[in-house]
Design a protein around this motif. Structure first.
Motif, mmCIF file in Angstrom:
data_model
loop_
_atom_site.group_PDB
_atom_site.id
_atom_site.type_symbol
_atom_site.label_atom_id
_atom_site.label_comp_id
_atom_site.label_asym_id
_atom_site.label_seq_id
_atom_site.Cartn_x
_atom_site.Cartn_y
_atom_site.Cartn_z
ATOM 1 N N TYR A 169 0.847 -1.196 0.000
ATOM 2 C CA TYR A 169 0.000 0.000 0.000
ATOM 3 C C TYR A 169 0.885 1.250 0.000
ATOM 4 C CZ TYR A 169 -3.303 -3.512 1.661
ATOM 5 O OH TYR A 169 -4.066 -4.654 1.796
ATOM 6 N N ARG A 170 0.367 2.312 -0.602
ATOM 7 C CA ARG A 170 1.073 3.592 -0.614
ATOM 8 C C ARG A 170 0.183 4.662 0.000
ATOM 9 N NH1 ARG A 170 5.194 4.850 -5.090
ATOM 10 N NH2 ARG A 170 6.170 3.405 -3.615
ATOM 11 N N ALA A 171 0.749 5.426 0.924
ATOM 12 C CA ALA A 171 0.031 6.532 1.550
ATOM 13 C C ALA A 171 0.820 7.816 1.361
ATOM 14 C CB ALA A 171 -0.176 6.267 3.039
ATOM 15 N N VAL A 172 0.102 8.898 1.112
ATOM 16 C CA VAL A 172 0.706 10.226 1.070
ATOM 17 C C VAL A 172 0.527 10.846 2.446
ATOM 18 C CG1 VAL A 172 0.637 12.510 0.012
ATOM 19 C CG2 VAL A 172 0.241 10.464 -1.382
ATOM 20 N N VAL A 173 1.622 11.344 3.008
ATOM 21 C CA VAL A 173 1.633 11.807 4.393
ATOM 22 C C VAL A 173 2.060 13.273 4.436
ATOM 23 C CG1 VAL A 173 2.603 11.426 6.701
ATOM 24 C CG2 VAL A 173 2.219 9.474 5.159
ATOM 25 N N LEU A 209 -1.304 3.068 9.843
ATOM 26 C CA LEU A 209 -0.482 4.185 9.397
ATOM 27 C C LEU A 209 -0.797 5.461 10.158
ATOM 28 C CD1 LEU A 209 -0.447 3.521 5.550
ATOM 29 C CD2 LEU A 209 1.511 3.423 7.104
ATOM 30 N N ARG A 210 -2.067 5.680 10.472
ATOM 31 C CA ARG A 210 -2.428 6.868 11.259
ATOM 32 C C ARG A 210 -1.734 6.836 12.612
ATOM 33 N NH1 ARG A 210 -7.594 5.922 12.272
ATOM 34 N NH2 ARG A 210 -7.016 5.086 14.313
ATOM 35 N N ASP A 211 -1.746 5.678 13.286
ATOM 36 C CA ASP A 211 -1.123 5.573 14.604
ATOM 37 C C ASP A 211 0.398 5.734 14.509
ATOM 38 O OD1 ASP A 211 -3.625 5.140 15.645
ATOM 39 O OD2 ASP A 211 -3.399 2.969 15.819
ATOM 40 N N PHE A 224 5.511 13.506 2.232
ATOM 41 C CA PHE A 224 6.308 12.380 1.761
ATOM 42 C C PHE A 224 5.388 11.188 1.550
ATOM 43 C CE2 PHE A 224 6.300 12.436 6.378
ATOM 44 C CZ PHE A 224 6.107 11.115 6.750
ATOM 45 N N VAL A 225 5.953 10.071 1.181
ATOM 46 C CA VAL A 225 5.191 8.860 0.881
ATOM 47 C C VAL A 225 5.610 7.764 1.865
ATOM 48 C CG1 VAL A 225 4.975 6.988 -0.794
ATOM 49 C CG2 VAL A 225 4.723 9.345 -1.543
ATOM 50 N N ALA A 226 4.624 7.054 2.399
ATOM 51 C CA ALA A 226 4.888 5.915 3.285
ATOM 52 C C ALA A 226 4.261 4.669 2.674
ATOM 53 C CB ALA A 226 4.309 6.168 4.674
#
Length: 270
Positions: A169-173, A209-211, A224-226
């Motif tokens: 999975y990719r998340a934008v942070v 990811l939120r935590d 950035f990207v996580a």
């Protein structure tokens, strides 16, 4: 400097498809050429955010940064995108390669790996000279030789137990100006066996990811990207962190990314 993001400048074909639909993201669009030049019908009284390959972004840094009053925005701090920088700053137990050791590629040999099971080897650096690869038990010499052909012997590597990943999975942070980070949007971008892309994050991945990001203090850029990985036993771990300017964004929400970037520019560059 002008604290207003006016343009989203992307290098065509720099990232694996699909890319978000930037045409509906509420921002002027520009084109970044491989030689580092940029063009497009967008205002010059604000900031542009540049996205492209690592090589093209390096050319932009050399050609434009320091030459203009409002420097182009490049969100990819390679010094802080090293595993050895961000992994110790993540909450304990959340990084996929936790328990790893670091060693130069030239010092990795089949004797050191023998009888240890399958091992995963990746570069420490964010600008990876090779992608992470599994060194299989019983095939250590051949697998390590394949890796050695791709990078010089001084390349610092992360070595960890190989784990079975079923989904990635990719998340934008976005890093908040008052501390901590928040997930803006995300998507599934595939697995070791398929390239299926799906918009949105499953609830457990989003919660994880939120935590993790709530107490994380970023990698030197406003956004950035996580990447996260789901293991065969169902657990979710942080796979790696990457720069927004040099990462594909697949089925992430374009409008959410641009809105967050505009807010970040106002916060960070006012």
């Amino acid at each position: 400097m002008t604290a207003e993001l006016k343009a989203w400048v992307t290098q065509p074909d720099a990232f694996p498809p699909p890319e978000p639909d930037w045409a509906d993201a509420g921002i002027a669009l520009g084109t970044l050429h491989p030689n580092g030049d940029a063009g497009g019908d967008y205002p010059l009284d604000g900031r542009e955010l540049y996205r492209g390959t690592l090589q093209t972004i390096a050319r932009v840094r050399r050609r434009l940064c320091g030459q203009r009053r409002d420097e182009p925005l490049i969100w990819c701090d390679l010094d802080r995108l090293r595993c050895s920088y961000y992994a110790p700053r993540l909450p304990p137990g959340t990084w996929l390669q936790e328990g790893a050791y670091w060693a130069p590629l030239g010092l990795l040999n089949d004797v050191r790996f023998r009888s240890r099971g399958d091992r995963f080897v990746r570069p420490d650096a964010g600008d990876k000279p090779f992608t992470g690869q599994v060194v299989r038990s019983g095939y250590e010499a051949g697998d390590l030789e394949i890796i050695r052909r791709q990078a010089p012997p001084e390349t610092l590597c992360v070595v960890a137990d190989a784990q079975e990943v079923t989904d990635e999975y990719r998340a934008v942070v976005r890093e908040r100006i008052d501390g901590g980070c928040e997930v803006v949007t995300g998507c599934r971008y595939g697995s070791p066996t398929d390239d299926d892309v799906e918009a949105g994050l499953p609830d457990d991945v989003a919660d994880f990811l939120r935590d993790v990001m709530e107490g994380f203090h970023g990698v030197g850029d406003p956004m950035f990207v996580a990447d996260a990985a789901r293991l065969a036993d169902g657990r979710v771990k942080v796979l790696e962190l990457n720069g927004l300017s040099t990462s594909g964004l697949y089925a992430c929400d374009a409008r959410a990314i641009v809105d967050a970037a505009k807010a970040a520019v106002r916060d960070w560059y006012a």
